[in-house]
Design a protein around this motif. Sequence first.
Motif, PDB file in Angstrom:
ATOM      1  N   GLU A  28       2.294   9.414 -10.429  1.00 50.55           N
ATOM      2  CA  GLU A  28       1.234   9.610 -11.425  1.00 50.55           C
ATOM      3  C   GLU A  28       0.748  11.066 -11.428  1.00 50.55           C
ATOM      4  O   GLU A  28       0.617  11.691 -12.487  1.00 50.55           O
ATOM      5  CB  GLU A  28       0.070   8.661 -11.103  1.00 50.55           C
ATOM      6  CG  GLU A  28      -1.047   8.669 -12.100  1.00 50.55           C
ATOM      7  CD  GLU A  28      -2.219   7.780 -11.698  1.00 50.55           C
ATOM      8  OE1 GLU A  28      -3.255   7.862 -12.368  1.00 50.55           O
ATOM      9  OE2 GLU A  28      -2.103   7.013 -10.715  1.00 50.55           O
ATOM     10  N   LYS A  80       1.135   6.630  -6.858  1.00 57.34           N
ATOM     11  CA  LYS A  80       0.074   7.617  -7.103  1.00 57.34           C
ATOM     12  C   LYS A  80       0.647   9.029  -7.117  1.00 57.34           C
ATOM     13  O   LYS A  80       0.210   9.874  -7.895  1.00 57.34           O
ATOM     14  CB  LYS A  80      -1.022   7.507  -6.039  1.00 57.34           C
ATOM     15  CG  LYS A  80      -1.966   6.338  -6.264  1.00 57.34           C
ATOM     16  CD  LYS A  80      -3.051   6.303  -5.202  1.00 57.34           C
ATOM     17  CE  LYS A  80      -4.055   5.209  -5.464  1.00 57.34           C
ATOM     18  NZ  LYS A  80      -5.098   5.166  -4.426  1.00 57.34           N
ATOM     19  N   VAL A 115      -0.743   1.008 -10.888  1.00 54.38           N
ATOM     20  CA  VAL A 115      -1.462   1.291  -9.637  1.00 54.38           C
ATOM     21  C   VAL A 115      -2.727   0.429  -9.545  1.00 54.38           C
ATOM     22  O   VAL A 115      -3.004  -0.159  -8.501  1.00 54.38           O
ATOM     23  CB  VAL A 115      -1.812   2.796  -9.506  1.00 54.38           C
ATOM     24  CG1 VAL A 115      -2.804   3.032  -8.373  1.00 54.38           C
ATOM     25  CG2 VAL A 115      -0.546   3.619  -9.273  1.00 54.38           C
ATOM     26  N   GLU A 116      -3.474   0.352 -10.643  1.00 55.51           N
ATOM     27  CA  GLU A 116      -4.704  -0.459 -10.647  1.00 55.51           C
ATOM     28  C   GLU A 116      -4.398  -1.937 -10.401  1.00 55.51           C
ATOM     29  O   GLU A 116      -5.107  -2.607  -9.653  1.00 55.51           O
ATOM     30  CB  GLU A 116      -5.466  -0.281 -11.972  1.00 55.51           C
ATOM     31  CG  GLU A 116      -6.067   1.105 -12.144  1.00 55.51           C
ATOM     32  CD  GLU A 116      -7.011   1.514 -11.022  1.00 55.51           C
ATOM     33  OE1 GLU A 116      -7.935   0.742 -10.697  1.00 55.51           O
ATOM     34  OE2 GLU A 116      -6.821   2.601 -10.447  1.00 55.51           O
ATOM     35  N   ASP A 117      -3.330  -2.450 -11.027  1.00 48.50           N
ATOM     36  CA  ASP A 117      -2.929  -3.847 -10.814  1.00 48.50           C
ATOM     37  C   ASP A 117      -2.546  -4.084  -9.358  1.00 48.50           C
ATOM     38  O   ASP A 117      -2.928  -5.096  -8.756  1.00 48.50           O
ATOM     39  CB  ASP A 117      -1.742  -4.216 -11.711  1.00 48.50           C
ATOM     40  CG  ASP A 117      -2.132  -4.324 -13.182  1.00 48.50           C
ATOM     41  OD1 ASP A 117      -3.344  -4.396 -13.482  1.00 48.50           O
ATOM     42  OD2 ASP A 117      -1.218  -4.334 -14.035  1.00 48.50           O
ATOM     43  N   MET A 150       2.133   1.729  -3.403  1.00 47.82           N
ATOM     44  CA  MET A 150       1.051   2.229  -4.249  1.00 47.82           C
ATOM     45  C   MET A 150       0.846   3.730  -4.040  1.00 47.82           C
ATOM     46  O   MET A 150       0.643   4.477  -5.008  1.00 47.82           O
ATOM     47  CB  MET A 150      -0.248   1.466  -3.956  1.00 47.82           C
ATOM     48  CG  MET A 150      -1.357   1.741  -4.932  1.00 47.82           C
ATOM     49  SD  MET A 150      -2.767   0.632  -4.712  1.00 47.82           S
ATOM     50  CE  MET A 150      -3.422   1.205  -3.169  1.00 47.82           C
ATOM     51  N   HIS A 187      -0.577   4.534 -14.057  1.00 44.02           N
ATOM     52  CA  HIS A 187      -1.955   4.335 -13.597  1.00 44.02           C
ATOM     53  C   HIS A 187      -2.355   2.851 -13.697  1.00 44.02           C
ATOM     54  O   HIS A 187      -2.971   2.315 -12.776  1.00 44.02           O
ATOM     55  CB  HIS A 187      -2.919   5.206 -14.409  1.00 44.02           C
ATOM     56  CG  HIS A 187      -4.339   5.058 -13.970  1.00 44.02           C
ATOM     57  ND1 HIS A 187      -4.815   5.632 -12.804  1.00 44.02           N
ATOM     58  CD2 HIS A 187      -5.383   4.383 -14.515  1.00 44.02           C
ATOM     59  CE1 HIS A 187      -6.096   5.307 -12.660  1.00 44.02           C
ATOM     60  NE2 HIS A 187      -6.453   4.556 -13.689  1.00 44.02           N
ATOM     61  N   GLU A 188      -1.989   2.213 -14.803  1.00 40.42           N
ATOM     62  CA  GLU A 188      -2.287   0.783 -14.963  1.00 40.42           C
ATOM     63  C   GLU A 188      -1.602  -0.038 -13.876  1.00 40.42           C
ATOM     64  O   GLU A 188      -2.198  -0.970 -13.322  1.00 40.42           O
ATOM     65  CB  GLU A 188      -1.832   0.286 -16.334  1.00 40.42           C
ATOM     66  CG  GLU A 188      -2.729   0.732 -17.474  1.00 40.42           C
ATOM     67  CD  GLU A 188      -2.193   0.299 -18.837  1.00 40.42           C
ATOM     68  OE1 GLU A 188      -1.552  -0.768 -18.920  1.00 40.42           O
ATOM     69  OE2 GLU A 188      -2.410   1.043 -19.811  1.00 40.42           O
ATOM     70  N   LYS A 192      -3.516  -2.371  -6.775  1.00 39.44           N
ATOM     71  CA  LYS A 192      -4.719  -2.257  -5.949  1.00 39.44           C
ATOM     72  C   LYS A 192      -5.426  -3.611  -5.840  1.00 39.44           C
ATOM     73  O   LYS A 192      -5.843  -4.028  -4.761  1.00 39.44           O
ATOM     74  CB  LYS A 192      -5.662  -1.214  -6.580  1.00 39.44           C
ATOM     75  CG  LYS A 192      -6.603  -0.558  -5.607  1.00 39.44           C
ATOM     76  CD  LYS A 192      -7.491   0.460  -6.303  1.00 39.44           C
ATOM     77  CE  LYS A 192      -6.750   1.723  -6.698  1.00 39.44           C
ATOM     78  NZ  LYS A 192      -7.642   2.744  -7.291  1.00 39.44           N
ATOM     79  N   LYS A 193      -5.532  -4.308  -6.971  1.00 42.63           N
ATOM     80  CA  LYS A 193      -6.150  -5.648  -6.975  1.00 42.63           C
ATOM     81  C   LYS A 193      -5.346  -6.607  -6.114  1.00 42.63           C
ATOM     82  O   LYS A 193      -5.897  -7.386  -5.335  1.00 42.63           O
ATOM     83  CB  LYS A 193      -6.227  -6.208  -8.401  1.00 42.63           C
ATOM     84  CG  LYS A 193      -7.274  -5.550  -9.259  1.00 42.63           C
ATOM     85  CD  LYS A 193      -7.328  -6.219 -10.636  1.00 42.63           C
ATOM     86  CE  LYS A 193      -7.924  -5.272 -11.660  1.00 42.63           C
ATOM     87  NZ  LYS A 193      -7.135  -5.199 -12.903  1.00 42.63           N
ATOM     88  N   LYS A 232       0.834  -1.219   0.000  1.00 43.32           N
ATOM     89  CA  LYS A 232       0.000   0.000   0.000  1.00 43.32           C
ATOM     90  C   LYS A 232       0.861   1.258   0.000  1.00 43.32           C
ATOM     91  O   LYS A 232       0.535   2.237  -0.668  1.00 43.32           O
ATOM     92  CB  LYS A 232      -0.913   0.027   1.232  1.00 43.32           C
ATOM     93  CG  LYS A 232      -2.181  -0.763   1.078  1.00 43.32           C
ATOM     94  CD  LYS A 232      -3.034  -0.581   2.318  1.00 43.32           C
ATOM     95  CE  LYS A 232      -4.290  -1.395   2.249  1.00 43.32           C
ATOM     96  NZ  LYS A 232      -5.007  -1.370   3.533  1.00 43.32           N
TER      97      LYS A 232
END
Length: 70
Positions: free
Chosen positions: A20, A17, A50-52, A13, A47-48, A54-55, A10
């Motif tokens: 980003e 961010k 970060v999304e990965d 991440m 951004h991609e 996050k999952k 986290k």
Amino acid sequence: DTMTIASEVKQCMASLKGVEASLSSLALRTQDDESKRTLHETMMIVHEVVEDIKKRVGELEREETQYKGF
């Protein structure tokens, strides 16, 4: 310090961010079109990622919860 893997991820991440947001800000302030495009593309890649992540954090938190037996 007994930080869990999920909390470390986290933090990573949150750093991404920030990167980003910086890329976005630079893209908006840059006059050169090619630089603007490159910064925007790089921002989209971050951004991609970060999304990965996050999952993955969701998966890690579930695993850690199961491991602790809660």
